[in-house]
Design an enzyme around this catalytic site. Structure first.
Site, mmCIF file in Angstrom:
data_model
loop_
_atom_site.group_PDB
_atom_site.id
_atom_site.type_symbol
_atom_site.label_atom_id
_atom_site.label_comp_id
_atom_site.label_asym_id
_atom_site.label_seq_id
_atom_site.Cartn_x
_atom_site.Cartn_y
_atom_site.Cartn_z
ATOM 1 N N GLU A 70 58.278 -37.493 -7.047
ATOM 2 C CA GLU A 70 57.447 -36.401 -7.544
ATOM 3 C C GLU A 70 56.072 -36.521 -6.906
ATOM 4 O OE1 GLU A 70 57.549 -35.516 -11.749
ATOM 5 O OE2 GLU A 70 59.363 -36.714 -11.991
ATOM 6 N N ASN A 105 52.136 -26.542 -20.253
ATOM 7 C CA ASN A 105 52.044 -26.814 -18.814
ATOM 8 C C ASN A 105 51.411 -25.658 -18.050
ATOM 9 O OD1 ASN A 105 53.297 -29.343 -18.990
ATOM 10 N ND2 ASN A 105 55.330 -28.441 -18.817
ATOM 11 N N HIS A 130 54.269 -30.379 -10.839
ATOM 12 C CA HIS A 130 53.014 -30.505 -11.585
ATOM 13 C C HIS A 130 51.792 -30.642 -10.679
ATOM 14 C CE1 HIS A 130 55.093 -30.946 -15.484
ATOM 15 N NE2 HIS A 130 56.018 -31.556 -14.767
ATOM 16 N N SER A 151 55.209 -36.269 -14.427
ATOM 17 C CA SER A 151 54.986 -35.381 -15.558
ATOM 18 C C SER A 151 54.571 -36.077 -16.840
ATOM 19 C CB SER A 151 56.248 -34.556 -15.828
ATOM 20 O OG SER A 151 57.349 -35.397 -16.110
ATOM 21 N N HIS A 174 61.908 -37.169 -12.412
ATOM 22 C CA HIS A 174 62.368 -36.292 -13.489
ATOM 23 C C HIS A 174 63.870 -36.437 -13.718
ATOM 24 C CE1 HIS A 174 63.337 -32.380 -15.443
ATOM 25 N NE2 HIS A 174 62.165 -32.576 -16.023
ATOM 26 N N ASP A 186 59.124 -33.353 -5.156
ATOM 27 C CA ASP A 186 59.137 -32.383 -6.255
ATOM 28 C C ASP A 186 57.695 -32.257 -6.739
ATOM 29 O OD1 ASP A 186 59.290 -30.977 -8.597
ATOM 30 O OD2 ASP A 186 60.611 -32.377 -9.632
ATOM 31 N N LYS A 243 54.944 -23.823 -14.354
ATOM 32 C CA LYS A 243 53.737 -24.550 -14.758
ATOM 33 C C LYS A 243 52.504 -23.750 -14.343
ATOM 34 C CE LYS A 243 56.897 -27.887 -15.262
ATOM 35 N NZ LYS A 243 58.339 -27.689 -15.005
#
Length: 392
Positions: free
Chosen positions: A185, A49, A216, A189, A135, A213, A245
């Protein structure tokens, strides 16, 4: 009585093994670079990541070393005792200036930040609405917190709007008696796709708080790498950014306004009762923020690699387009994904098979991740290997 635990543990492990879903911890060297080593054999690493290639960056390493010289090794205590230093304050100030928030509450991991956010803010009469593919840290916290949790279909704004509008309990309570929190998110992910943040923000306006969130997306998307929300032109009430990440380190922060920051400082148990991250790490993270914000070449390099990957694999069964470094190659059954990953490892390519329960049954995949440390030649060769193995 102790036999009950032994029986339960043994049965669970055996079932996981029979299902072909057993995971193993594997000791590797240089896992934070584009080429890792396992049992003295080198592999090209497409499972990291470390999107911007900072995890082994020498300049960032020197910043951490300087932080140790200035502040020592550990923080020595929780933030509200003696664990919060000028290095932590400098990191909070830099994050707030960069992302446009008043406060940045620091945590040792994104997992703890997500759980602290939901456990601290939600009460029994509240409603929590989460994207179905959020997540595990968010879903678990939602299940364990006192609020009522409902999950809307992945990236389905209409379903989210229906859940908010059809909330009979909230409509029957006095105004302000119930709070609604919508959580999504920014970049998912396992699929690498973007949440429709602008549409979600419009639906939640005046009806709910929005928490994003952006583990990523931060560092990768938006101007100066400011993330998914900046790209979408929105500012949620709560923004979780993680440093494991694109920042190449570890830890996380909840970005929020002044009053919410003070509330989390008082009531977020993951923050109050955990030893603060080392000040040397906070010092290095401030350097990482500066590098992420100013070194646009890293994001430009990723864009080149996306194009190379897409060009060569867009006609191959299993290929999925994404606008992010996460490139899921969907295989189907768990056993097939494991076999494909093993074939690639034998040829010197390190990719991880992602299986249920992390993804839905029948959606097992290779999670290909691109980083700024990869070369176009490496991406091209991986694409050729994948095409050869899939098409025979």
């Amino acid at each position: 009585m102790t036999q009950a635990f032994n029986h339960r543990i043994a049965a669970s492990l055996e079932l996981r093994k029979q299902q072909g879903l057993q995971r193993k911890i594997v000791s590797i060297e240089k896992g934070n670079t584009s080429s890792l080593v396992r049992n003295n054999k080198e592999y090209i690493n497409f499972s990291s990541n470390d999107y911007l290639g900072l995890a082994a960056d020498k300049k960032l390493a020197k910043a951490w070393q300087k932080g140790i010289d200035l502040y020592g090794n550990g923080s020595g205590a929780s933030p509200l005792v003696t664990g919060f230093s000028s290095a932590h304050q400098a990191l909070e100030d830099r994050l707030c200036d960069w992302l446009g928030y008043s406060r940045a509450i620091l945590f040792s991991s994104g997992f703890s930040a997500n759980q602290a956010m939901l456990f601290s803010l939600l009460e029994k009469q509240d409603l929590l609405l989460q994207d179905k593919l959020n997540h595990a840290s968010l879903i678990e916290a939602g299940m364990l917190c006192p609020a009522t949790m409902k999950r809307f279909h992945h990236n389905d704004v209409n379903h989210l709007s229906m859940l908010i509008s059809g909330d009979e309990l909230a409509n029957s309570l006095p105004d302000g008696a119930m709070s609604r929190l919508v959580v999504t998110e920014g970049v998912f992910s396992m699929d690498g796709d973007l949440a429709p943040l602008a549409d979600i923000a419009e639906v939640t306006q005046q009806r709910a708080w929005l928490a994003v969130d952006d583990a990523h997306g931060i560092g990768v998307l938006g101007n100066e790498g400011q993330g998914s929300c900046h790209l979408a032109g929105i500012k949620p009430q709560l923004l979780v950014v993680t440093f494991g990440k694109a920042f190449g380190l570890s830890g996380a922060a909840i970005m929020c306004d002044e009053m919410t920051g003070e509330y989390l400082t008082q009531f977020a148990r993951h923050h109050v009762y955990s030893t603060a991250m080392p000040p040397s790490q906070a010092y290095a993270l401030t350097q990482a923020v500066n590098m992420v914000a100013t070194e646009q070449w890293r994001r430009d390099k990723l864009a080149e690699l996306y194009h190379c990957y897409d060009q060569q694999l867009n006609s191959v069964s299993g290929y999925q387009y994404t606008p992010t470094p996460i490139k899921p190659f969907v295989v189907g059954e768990a056993e097939q994904a494991v076999q494909l990953a093993e074939c690639l490892k034998q040829k010197g390519w390190w990719l991880t098979a992602i299986r249920p329960p992390t993804v839905s049954k029948g959606k097992a995949r290779l999670r290909v991740t691109l980083t700024a440390n990869h070369t176009k030649s490496q991406v091209s060769k991986l694409a050729c290997e994948l095409r050869s193995l899939i098409e025979g």
